[in-house]
Design a protein around this motif. Structure first.
Motif, PDB file in Angstrom:
ATOM      1  N   ARG A   2       0.843  -1.201   0.000  1.00 23.35           N
ATOM      2  CA  ARG A   2       0.000   0.000   0.000  1.00 23.35           C
ATOM      3  C   ARG A   2       0.875   1.246   0.000  1.00 23.35           C
ATOM      4  NH1 ARG A   2      -4.772  -1.129   4.252  1.00 23.35           N
ATOM      5  NH2 ARG A   2      -5.980   0.166   2.850  1.00 23.35           N
ATOM      6  N   PRO A   3       1.591   1.517  -1.077  1.00 20.99           N
ATOM      7  CA  PRO A   3       2.471   2.699  -1.100  1.00 20.99           C
ATOM      8  C   PRO A   3       1.673   3.996  -1.095  1.00 20.99           C
ATOM      9  CG  PRO A   3       2.369   1.685  -3.264  1.00 20.99           C
ATOM     10  CD  PRO A   3       1.604   0.789  -2.332  1.00 20.99           C
ATOM     11  N   PRO A   4       2.238   5.042  -0.508  1.00 20.93           N
ATOM     12  CA  PRO A   4       1.575   6.351  -0.560  1.00 20.93           C
ATOM     13  C   PRO A   4       1.505   6.854  -2.007  1.00 20.93           C
ATOM     14  CG  PRO A   4       3.361   6.338   1.048  1.00 20.93           C
ATOM     15  CD  PRO A   4       3.467   5.070   0.252  1.00 20.93           C
ATOM     16  N   ALA A   5       0.638   7.794  -2.251  1.00 24.27           N
ATOM     17  CA  ALA A   5       0.441   8.339  -3.595  1.00 24.27           C
ATOM     18  C   ALA A   5       1.553   9.318  -3.973  1.00 24.27           C
ATOM     19  CB  ALA A   5      -0.919   9.036  -3.662  1.00 24.27           C
ATOM     20  N   ASP A   6       1.522   9.700  -5.239  1.00 19.89           N
ATOM     21  CA  ASP A   6       2.379  10.762  -5.784  1.00 19.89           C
ATOM     22  C   ASP A   6       3.873  10.520  -5.592  1.00 19.89           C
ATOM     23  OD1 ASP A   6       0.080  12.099  -6.606  1.00 19.89           O
ATOM     24  OD2 ASP A   6      -0.071  13.209  -4.737  1.00 19.89           O
ATOM     25  N   GLY A   7       4.298   9.261  -5.687  1.00 20.75           N
ATOM     26  CA  GLY A   7       5.722   8.982  -5.630  1.00 20.75           C
ATOM     27  C   GLY A   7       6.356   9.084  -4.262  1.00 20.75           C
ATOM     28  N   LYS A   8       5.566   9.360  -3.237  1.00 22.90           N
ATOM     29  CA  LYS A   8       6.113   9.392  -1.875  1.00 22.90           C
ATOM     30  C   LYS A   8       6.406   7.962  -1.437  1.00 22.90           C
ATOM     31  CE  LYS A   8       5.521  13.702  -0.093  1.00 22.90           C
ATOM     32  NZ  LYS A   8       6.129  14.299   1.055  1.00 22.90           N
ATOM     33  N   ARG A   9       7.299   7.827  -0.457  1.00 19.86           N
ATOM     34  CA  ARG A   9       7.675   6.518   0.043  1.00 19.86           C
ATOM     35  C   ARG A   9       7.499   6.473   1.556  1.00 19.86           C
ATOM     36  NH1 ARG A   9      13.222   5.112  -2.998  1.00 19.86           N
ATOM     37  NH2 ARG A   9      13.468   4.041  -1.037  1.00 19.86           N
ATOM     38  N   TRP A  10       7.267   5.277   2.045  1.00 15.77           N
ATOM     39  CA  TRP A  10       7.205   5.076   3.491  1.00 15.77           C
ATOM     40  C   TRP A  10       8.598   5.235   4.094  1.00 15.77           C
ATOM     41  CZ3 TRP A  10       2.593   5.087   5.517  1.00 15.77           C
ATOM     42  CH2 TRP A  10       1.510   4.519   4.843  1.00 15.77           C
ATOM     43  N   SER A  11       8.670   5.833   5.261  1.00 13.94           N
ATOM     44  CA  SER A  11       9.874   5.821   6.078  1.00 13.94           C
ATOM     45  C   SER A  11       9.545   4.905   7.252  1.00 13.94           C
ATOM     46  CB  SER A  11      10.216   7.228   6.570  1.00 13.94           C
ATOM     47  OG  SER A  11      11.293   7.163   7.481  1.00 13.94           O
ATOM     48  N   ILE A  12      10.300   3.818   7.384  1.00  9.06           N
ATOM     49  CA  ILE A  12       9.939   2.766   8.333  1.00  9.06           C
ATOM     50  C   ILE A  12      11.029   2.573   9.371  1.00  9.06           C
ATOM     51  CG2 ILE A  12       9.374   0.315   8.558  1.00  9.06           C
ATOM     52  CD1 ILE A  12       8.484   0.427   5.585  1.00  9.06           C
ATOM     53  N   PHE A  13      10.623   2.590  10.627  1.00  5.25           N
ATOM     54  CA  PHE A  13      11.500   2.243  11.744  1.00  5.25           C
ATOM     55  C   PHE A  13      11.154   0.816  12.157  1.00  5.25           C
ATOM     56  CE2 PHE A  13      12.341   6.576  11.665  1.00  5.25           C
ATOM     57  CZ  PHE A  13      13.070   7.051  12.743  1.00  5.25           C
ATOM     58  N   LEU A  14      12.163  -0.016  12.312  1.00  4.18           N
ATOM     59  CA  LEU A  14      11.954  -1.367  12.797  1.00  4.18           C
ATOM     60  C   LEU A  14      12.073  -1.359  14.318  1.00  4.18           C
ATOM     61  CD1 LEU A  14      11.611  -4.421  12.336  1.00  4.18           C
ATOM     62  CD2 LEU A  14      14.122  -4.553  12.149  1.00  4.18           C
ATOM     63  N   MET A  15      11.016  -1.801  14.971  1.00  2.00           N
ATOM     64  CA  MET A  15      11.039  -1.856  16.435  1.00  2.00           C
ATOM     65  C   MET A  15      11.698  -3.163  16.871  1.00  2.00           C
ATOM     66  SD  MET A  15       7.332  -0.275  17.401  1.00  2.00           S
ATOM     67  CE  MET A  15       7.785   0.086  19.094  1.00  2.00           C
ATOM     68  N   VAL A  16      12.636  -3.046  17.806  1.00  6.22           N
ATOM     69  CA  VAL A  16      13.359  -4.194  18.338  1.00  6.22           C
ATOM     70  C   VAL A  16      13.018  -4.329  19.814  1.00  6.22           C
ATOM     71  CG1 VAL A  16      15.644  -5.184  18.770  1.00  6.22           C
ATOM     72  CG2 VAL A  16      15.229  -3.876  16.661  1.00  6.22           C
ATOM     73  N   ASP A  17      12.651  -5.543  20.224  1.00  8.37           N
ATOM     74  CA  ASP A  17      12.336  -5.796  21.630  1.00  8.37           C
ATOM     75  C   ASP A  17      13.626  -5.703  22.444  1.00  8.37           C
ATOM     76  OD1 ASP A  17      11.488  -6.651  24.112  1.00  8.37           O
ATOM     77  OD2 ASP A  17      10.768  -8.598  23.434  1.00  8.37           O
ATOM     78  N   CYS A  18      13.627  -4.783  23.376  1.00  9.44           N
ATOM     79  CA  CYS A  18      14.813  -4.573  24.218  1.00  9.44           C
ATOM     80  C   CYS A  18      14.718  -5.334  25.526  1.00  9.44           C
ATOM     81  CB  CYS A  18      14.991  -3.077  24.484  1.00  9.44           C
ATOM     82  SG  CYS A  18      15.349  -2.148  22.992  1.00  9.44           S
ATOM     83  N   GLY A  19      13.839  -6.340  25.581  1.00  7.58           N
ATOM     84  CA  GLY A  19      13.761  -7.177  26.767  1.00  7.58           C
ATOM     85  C   GLY A  19      12.490  -7.011  27.577  1.00  7.58           C
ATOM     86  N   TYR A  20      11.631  -6.067  27.206  1.00  9.29           N
ATOM     87  CA  TYR A  20      10.402  -5.845  27.971  1.00  9.29           C
ATOM     88  C   TYR A  20       9.234  -6.687  27.467  1.00  9.29           C
ATOM     89  CZ  TYR A  20      12.882  -1.863  29.916  1.00  9.29           C
ATOM     90  OH  TYR A  20      13.798  -1.075  30.544  1.00  9.29           O
ATOM     91  N   GLY A  21       9.363  -7.247  26.263  1.00  9.05           N
ATOM     92  CA  GLY A  21       8.306  -8.098  25.728  1.00  9.05           C
ATOM     93  C   GLY A  21       7.051  -7.357  25.314  1.00  9.05           C
TER      94      GLY A  21
END
Length: 157
Positions: A132-151
């Motif tokens: 589901r890409p955004p319109a007009d040539g825009k791109r998603w900026s994605i942060f990957l969440m990493v579990d730091c031990g809190y679950g």
């Protein structure tokens, strides 16, 4: 208790007992000192500080927290992202793992802002986002969440 105008200047005073509740009250000098200390610490570590807006949820607080740049903030809801975007803020991270039902709303923020970031914590979500890409040539900026031990959120490291 002084009031602060939208431009950050001191306005007329009001008595604490005359405030409507709920009210957000703080010592501005301490808030500004804390921001200064956090900015200095991030700079020393070579990091970009992204203050979270979830406590104060105000444009005025965001202005102080970003040293007037109105950039690089973190929010917990898309409503908060829209509020700050409409208040002139940019470079906003929605720091809750996105789900497919929220992608159209997030895509509107991608269109509106120079930078809007989403977070994911599962490979299936990445597939949904990429389909589901955004319109007009825009791109998603994605942060990957990493579990730091809190679950709570994030993939295993």
């Amino acid at each position: 208790c002084p009031r602060w105008n939208e431009d950050g200047n001191k306005g007329e005073s009001i008595r604490v007992q005359d405030l409507e509740t709920p009210s957000y009250v703080l010592y501005r000098s301490i808030f500004e000192q804390n921001v200064s200390e956090m900015q200095a610490r991030a700079k020393k570590l070579g990091c970009q500080l992204r203050p979270h807006m979830k406590t104060h949820k105000t444009l005025e607080g965001g202005l102080v927290a970003t040293n007037g740049t109105k950039r690089c903030i973190v929010v917990s809801t898309l409503a908060e992202a829209e509020f700050f975007a409409n208040g002139g803020f940019d470079d906003i991270l929605y720091a809750v793992p996105i789900c497919a039902s929220k992608l159209p709303r997030a895509a509107r923020l991608v269109q509106q802002l120079e930078r809007f970031h989403i977070a994911i914590d599962h490979p299936d979500t990445l597939t949904q986002v990429l389909n589901r890409p955004p319109a007009d040539g825009k791109r998603w900026s994605i942060f990957l969440m990493v579990d730091c031990g809190y679950g709570r959120d994030g993939v295993d490291p």
